[in-house]
Design an enzyme around this catalytic site. Structure first.
Site, PDB file in Angstrom:
ATOM      1  N   GLU A  56      39.512  41.409  50.344  1.00  0.00           N
ATOM      2  CA  GLU A  56      39.203  40.069  50.831  1.00  0.00           C
ATOM      3  C   GLU A  56      40.323  39.670  51.785  1.00  0.00           C
ATOM      4  O   GLU A  56      41.503  39.711  51.417  1.00  0.00           O
ATOM      5  CB  GLU A  56      39.123  39.066  49.681  1.00  0.00           C
ATOM      6  N   ASP A  67      42.784  26.301  47.566  1.00  0.00           N
ATOM      7  CA  ASP A  67      43.864  27.266  47.397  1.00  0.00           C
ATOM      8  C   ASP A  67      45.090  26.638  46.774  1.00  0.00           C
ATOM      9  O   ASP A  67      45.435  25.487  47.041  1.00  0.00           O
ATOM     10  CB  ASP A  67      44.240  27.883  48.744  1.00  0.00           C
ATOM     11  N   TYR A 182      31.017  36.147  42.956  1.00  0.00           N
ATOM     12  CA  TYR A 182      32.430  35.933  42.664  1.00  0.00           C
ATOM     13  C   TYR A 182      32.509  34.840  41.601  1.00  0.00           C
ATOM     14  O   TYR A 182      32.252  33.675  41.888  1.00  0.00           O
ATOM     15  CB  TYR A 182      33.151  35.523  43.943  1.00  0.00           C
TER      16      TYR A 182
END
Length: 285
Positions: A56, A67, A182
């Protein structure tokens, strides 16, 4: 649909290959252009040799809301070093000159793609050798923005499922998902805590009841032991913040790469690869 997609594509082939080895895939995340373009290219080239099955590649963005501090800092380092989406695609194109097999998934936010132009981005990403996209801030209700064009262009569009994605929501999340699912094993930002193995196993089983796609688990996996534990039930184990922190910890006081930067990433990825390779063996014992 492209020939690459119609034949299953690199991602499908890689998951099939590791399944033959009776183990999960190791999915590694690094930020494109961190800490600089040249070092980033060397890290990218080193990942498959160290044991990464799928890469990734983060597209740096100035407002990365999902994040944690480590990946935010990596994105800032990359942006300060002049990284752009065009350079990220060039990074993939250069990688493909020596590696035709390792799947690469671009991960990030829609804003840079929107600024680039979604149709042009899909075309250029395919031409560069990108295999899939993870765009964390595009829900299924906005599939026409990028997901559908990406699928038509030949890119896998990988969606995130979370602990709060219940059985009513899951079909919508999976509707146009391809490549793999995911599963974000914790609520919150990346790298904030460690996943609980029993809860992850139950979630993977629940998702698999709705799809035949592989399920990769990430967010919070940092060590060989955690990778092995998660890999007992998941089809893939995703590690991001720990690798990005390995980059950060190798830099000099000015934030520049040192002779140990690539080696630090290699050492960690090798450990993680050992973990996933022993995952199913541990489960059988």
């Amino acid at each position: 649909m492209s020939a690459e997609m119609s034949s299953g594509g690199r991602i499908a082939r890689r998951f099939a290959a590791v399944a033959q080895e009776l183990r999960p895939a190791l999915v590694t995340f690094v930020t494109a252009g961190d800490p600089d373009l040249e070092t980033s290219a060397r890290i990218l080239a080193a990942l498959p040799k160290a044991g990464a099955d799928i890469i990734e590649l983060g597209m740096p963005f100035s407002d990365p809301m999902a994040d944690g501090p480590a990946i935010q800092a990596a994105g800032l380092r990359a942006l300060n070093a002049g990284q752009t989406l065009k350079k990220t695609l060039a990074l993939v194109r250069d990688f493909r000159e020596t590696d035709a097999d390792t799947p690469i998934v671009l991960m990030g936010y829609f804003n840079p793609v929107y600024q680039y132009g979604p149709e042009k981005f899909v075309a250029d990403a395919c031409a560069a050798g990108v295999d899939g996209l993870i765009v964390v801030d595009l829900p299924p209700e906005e599939d026409d923005e990028l997901c559908i064009p990406a699928l038509k262009g030949g890119l896998n569009f990988i969606r995130l499922a979370t602990p709060t994605t219940d059985d009513r929501r899951l079909p919508a999340v999976l509707q146009n998902t391809s490549g793999f699912v995911y599963y974000v094993s914790i609520n919150g930002i990346t790298g904030s805590s460690a996943p609980k193995t029993s809860e992850v196993a139950a979630a993977v089983e629940r998702i698999k009841a709705h799809t035949d796609l592989p399920v990769a688990v990430g967010f919070g996996v940092r060590t060989r032991e955690q990778a092995a534990a998660i890999g007992r039930t998941a089809d893939g184990v995703v590690v991001g913040s720990a690798i990005v922190q390995a980059v950060a910890g190798s830099l000099d006081e000015q934030g520049h790469a040192t002779d140990g930067t690539v080696a630090a990433v290699e050492a960690l990825v090798q450990e993680l690869a050992e973990g996933v390779r022993f995952a199913r063996q541990m489960a059988a014992e």
